[in-house]
Design a protein around this motif. Structure first.
Motif, PDB file in Angstrom:
ATOM      1  N   GLN A 122      17.625  35.910  68.142  1.00  0.00           N
ATOM      2  CA  GLN A 122      17.319  35.952  66.714  1.00  0.00           C
ATOM      3  C   GLN A 122      15.954  35.369  66.409  1.00  0.00           C
ATOM      4  O   GLN A 122      15.442  34.489  67.121  1.00  0.00           O
ATOM      5  N   VAL A 123      15.386  35.852  65.300  1.00  0.00           N
ATOM      6  CA  VAL A 123      14.203  35.243  64.721  1.00  0.00           C
ATOM      7  C   VAL A 123      14.554  34.935  63.269  1.00  0.00           C
ATOM      8  O   VAL A 123      14.888  35.841  62.506  1.00  0.00           O
ATOM      9  N   LYS A 124      14.519  33.665  62.916  1.00  0.00           N
ATOM     10  CA  LYS A 124      14.902  33.252  61.568  1.00  0.00           C
ATOM     11  C   LYS A 124      13.658  33.158  60.697  1.00  0.00           C
ATOM     12  O   LYS A 124      12.668  32.525  61.092  1.00  0.00           O
ATOM     13  N   GLN A 125      13.716  33.748  59.509  1.00  0.00           N
ATOM     14  CA  GLN A 125      12.550  33.826  58.625  1.00  0.00           C
ATOM     15  C   GLN A 125      12.915  33.301  57.251  1.00  0.00           C
ATOM     16  O   GLN A 125      13.999  33.564  56.731  1.00  0.00           O
ATOM     17  N   SER A 126      11.982  32.561  56.652  1.00  0.00           N
ATOM     18  CA  SER A 126      12.182  32.051  55.292  1.00  0.00           C
ATOM     19  C   SER A 126      10.842  31.888  54.598  1.00  0.00           C
ATOM     20  O   SER A 126       9.807  31.716  55.258  1.00  0.00           O
TER      21      SER A 126
ATOM     22  N   ASN B 110       7.588  31.195  56.911  1.00  0.00           N
ATOM     23  CA  ASN B 110       7.922  30.481  58.136  1.00  0.00           C
ATOM     24  C   ASN B 110       8.925  31.242  58.995  1.00  0.00           C
ATOM     25  O   ASN B 110       9.823  31.896  58.468  1.00  0.00           O
ATOM     26  N   CYS B 111       8.766  31.122  60.305  1.00  0.00           N
ATOM     27  CA  CYS B 111       9.693  31.764  61.245  1.00  0.00           C
ATOM     28  C   CYS B 111       9.996  30.821  62.395  1.00  0.00           C
ATOM     29  O   CYS B 111       9.164  29.980  62.762  1.00  0.00           O
ATOM     30  N   ALA B 112      11.192  30.973  62.966  1.00  0.00           N
ATOM     31  CA  ALA B 112      11.606  30.164  64.099  1.00  0.00           C
ATOM     32  C   ALA B 112      12.335  31.041  65.107  1.00  0.00           C
ATOM     33  O   ALA B 112      13.004  32.009  64.725  1.00  0.00           O
TER      34      ALA B 112
END
Lengths: 114, 110
Positions: B3-7, B22-24
Motif C-alpha cells: 500500500q501507499v497511504k496518501q493524505s 503527504n504519502c507513506a
C-alpha cells in the motif's frame, strides 16, 4: 510523438451485457497495462503485458474479464457479463520496458453499468 | 505491505498558497516515487519523480521531499495557481510494480 490511444471514450451498458475496450500504445512501447480507476480512487492494475505475453494478471477478475494483445501492439479488454460494480474508468498505459521508462497513460474509457 | 497511504483526501488553498500532500509506504523494495497529476476526463500524467538516494527534488514550482528512514515523501506546490486544480496521486514503483495512493483533490481559488 502520438500518445496512448483508447476507444471508446464513453460506454453505457446494462448489467449482464458485454463490452470491449481498445488500446493502441505508443509506438515502440513493449509493455502495456490496463488499469481500473473507480471514482475517487487511485488506478488499480488489472493486467500487464510484455509484448504479447502476460506479466501480471493477479488482480484481473478472470471469471468476467479477459484481455489480449495478440500481435504485441494493440490490446483489447473485455468484460462479460458486466456488473454494476464494474462502473469505472478503464485506463490503458504503456512503457518502453518493464522498468517503466516512458510510462504514459491514455485518457481512458468511462464505463457506466446500469 | 504494497500500500501507499496518501493524505489529505482533499485540499483547498488560495492562489499563491503552498499546498502540501503527504504519502507513506511500507515496502523498502520500492525504488522510484513518481507523482501524477490528473485533470477531469484525462489519464494521470507524470509530474515529477524522485529516487530514494536524494532527499529533495525541484522542478519549477513543484518540489518533492523524501525521508527514507521514515518511509515518507511529500509534494509541495509553490505559488499555487488556479490551473493547478486537479487530483494528485503519489505512487511507489519497482520493476513490474506501480502502486498508486488514493489521490488528493486540490482546488486553488483565485
Amino acid at each position: 510523438e502520438a500518445g496512448v490511444a483508447q476507444s471508446p471514450r464513453y460506454k453505457i451498458i446494462e448489467k449482464r451485457q458485454s463490452v470491449a475496450f481498445w488500446c493502441n500504445p505508443i509506438s515502440g512501447h513493449a509493455t502495456l497495462y490496463w488499469y481500473q480507476q473507480i471514482l475517487g480512487q487511485g488506478p488499480k492494475l488489472l493486467i500487464q503485458f510484455q509484448n504479447n505475453g502476460v506479466v501480471d494478471d493477479s488482480q484481473l477478475p478472470k471469471d468476467r474479464f479477459s484481455a489480449e494483445r495478440l500481435k504485441g501492439v494493440d490490446s483489447t479488454l473485455k468484460i462479460q457479463p458486466a456488473k454494476l460494480e464494474d462502473s469505472a474508468v478503464y485506463l490503458c498505459a504503456s512503457s518502453v520496458d518493464r522498468l517503466g521508462l516512458g510510462y504514459t497513460f491514455g485518457s481512458g474509457t468511462r464505463l457506466t453499468v446500469v | 505491505q504494497q500500500q501507499v497511504k496518501q493524505s489529505p483526501q482533499s485540499l483547498i488553498v488560495q492562489k499563491g498558497g503552498i499546498p502540501i500532500i503527504n504519502c507513506a509506504y511500507e515496502n523498502t523494495a520500492f525504488d522510484y516515487f513518481p507523482w501524477y497529476q490528473q485533470f477531469p476526463g484525462k489519464g494521470p500524467a507524470l509530474l515529477i519523480a524522485i529516487r530514494p538516494d536524494v532527499s529533495e527534488k525541484k522542478e519549477g514550482r513543484f518540489t518533492i521531499s523524501f525521508n527514507k528512514s521514515a518511509k515518507q515523501f511529500s509534494l509541495h506546490i509553490m505559488d499555487s495557481q488556479p490551473g493547478d486544480s486537479a487530483t494528485y496521486f503519489c505512487a511507489a514503483s519497482m520493476p513490474d510494480k506501480l502502486i498508486f495512493g488514493t489521490g488528493t483533490r486540490l482546488q486553488v481559488f483565485p
